[in-house]
Design a protein around this motif. Structure first.
Motif, short mmCIF file in Angstrom:
data_model
loop_
_atom_site.label_atom_id
_atom_site.label_comp_id
_atom_site.label_asym_id
_atom_site.label_seq_id
_atom_site.Cartn_x
_atom_site.Cartn_y
_atom_site.Cartn_z
N ILE A 49 56.72 49.30 -11.74
CA ILE A 49 57.12 48.62 -10.50
C ILE A 49 57.93 47.37 -10.83
O ILE A 49 58.94 47.09 -10.19
N GLN A 50 57.50 46.63 -11.83
CA GLN A 50 58.26 45.45 -12.26
C GLN A 50 59.66 45.85 -12.74
O GLN A 50 60.64 45.15 -12.48
N ASP A 51 59.75 46.99 -13.43
CA ASP A 51 61.04 47.45 -13.92
C ASP A 51 61.98 47.79 -12.75
O ASP A 51 63.17 47.47 -12.79
N LEU A 52 61.43 48.44 -11.72
CA LEU A 52 62.23 48.74 -10.54
C LEU A 52 62.69 47.46 -9.85
O LEU A 52 63.83 47.34 -9.40
N TYR A 53 61.79 46.51 -9.76
CA TYR A 53 62.09 45.21 -9.15
C TYR A 53 63.25 44.54 -9.88
O TYR A 53 64.21 44.06 -9.26
N ASN A 54 63.17 44.52 -11.22
CA ASN A 54 64.21 43.86 -12.02
C ASN A 54 65.53 44.63 -11.93
O ASN A 54 66.62 44.02 -11.93
N GLU A 55 65.45 45.96 -11.87
CA GLU A 55 66.66 46.77 -11.74
C GLU A 55 67.36 46.46 -10.42
O GLU A 55 68.59 46.30 -10.37
N ALA A 56 66.57 46.36 -9.34
CA ALA A 56 67.13 46.03 -8.03
C ALA A 56 67.75 44.64 -8.04
O ALA A 56 68.80 44.40 -7.42
N SER A 57 67.12 43.71 -8.75
CA SER A 57 67.64 42.34 -8.83
C SER A 57 69.01 42.30 -9.49
O SER A 57 69.88 41.53 -9.07
N LYS A 58 69.23 43.16 -10.49
CA LYS A 58 70.50 43.17 -11.22
C LYS A 58 71.66 43.68 -10.36
O LYS A 58 72.80 43.27 -10.57
#
Length: 247
Positions: A119-128
């Motif tokens: 979930i954190q990885d998806l969050y960071n991907e969306a942030s980029k």
């Protein structure tokens, strides 16, 4: 003065040096005027050092260029372009249609570390990709929300039922209202992972906040309270509390 990065503000936190500093602004019109001023004054200085018989010709040329130079310059500058220059570090930020295009800025806070790693990885991907593709970021965040609901033990296929269940377990009703606002729940919702054509940067930013708020309400705060209880309350007091509560 506002400390947030906002078009036209005299003072904000510089995206280069992170200092709260005054900004010098340059728009298309201002840049045309500046170039025109430099150009005209250079010729005025030059005119003062040449023979009198050339004065009239140069004056005509200057009058002509005073009208023509801004026109020619404006052909090469987008009408929506503006530049802010930080007085603290002298670096520039480029704005198009009142939005920063350089440098790229991360508008989001870090993900709650109590969320599962995927979930954190998806969050960071969306942030980029937030700035370049807010619709794509929102789609990724909807998928992250679905995974967060699974982490919390909610398995219903309808997100609105899962949210209702979380509210019954202690989730703030205000977060539920925020979810309704961004069309995460209800009949008009898209399925997690799909792109809603109405999604924009503001909705994506709200989804970032919602993910962290849900994780904070349902995971972080209970965990911290358990740790406080276990580490601070003496064992004899715990036994008394258990007896009182029939445990």
């Amino acid at each position: 003065m506002s400390s947030k990065l906002k078009y036209g503000e005299e003072k904000f936190v510089c995206p280069h040096c992170n200092a709260l500093a005054k900004q010098d602004w340059f728009s298309k019109t201002m840049m045309s005027e500046i170039v025109d001023s430099i150009y005209i004054h250079n010729f005025l200085d030059y005119r003062g050092s040449i023979k009198d018989y050339q004065q009239s010709s140069i004056e005509k040329f200057l009058v002509h260029m005073k009208h023509e130079l801004p026109k020619e310059l404006n052909e090469y500058l987008p009408s929506s372009l503006s530049i802010s220059k930080c007085q603290a570090c002298d670096n520039f930020a480029l704005w198009v249609k009142r939005e920063v295009v350089y440098p790229k800025i991360n508008f989001t806070t870090p993900p709650n570390l109590d969320m599962d790693k995927d979930i954190q990885d998806l969050y960071n991907e969306a942030s980029k990709i937030l700035f370049d593709s807010p619709k794509g970021a929102a789609a990724i965040l909807r998928l992250a929300l679905q995974k967060l609901l699974l982490q919390l033990g909610e398995t219903d296929k309808k997100i609105d039922r899962n949210i209702k269940s979380l509210v019954e377990k202690g989730l703030s009703p205000k977060i539920q209202k925020a979810l309704d606002f961004v069309r995460v729940v209800g009949n008009e919702a898209v399925h997690p992972g799909e792109i809603n054509l109405d999604d924009n940067k503001d909705i994506a930013l709200t989804l970032f906040k919602i993910l962290n708020l849900i994780a904070n309400d349902m995971i972080t705060i209970p965990k911290e309270m358990d740790e406080l209880y276990e580490n601070i309350i003496p064992d004899d007091k715990k036994k008394q509390i258990d007896q009182r509560d029939g445990r």
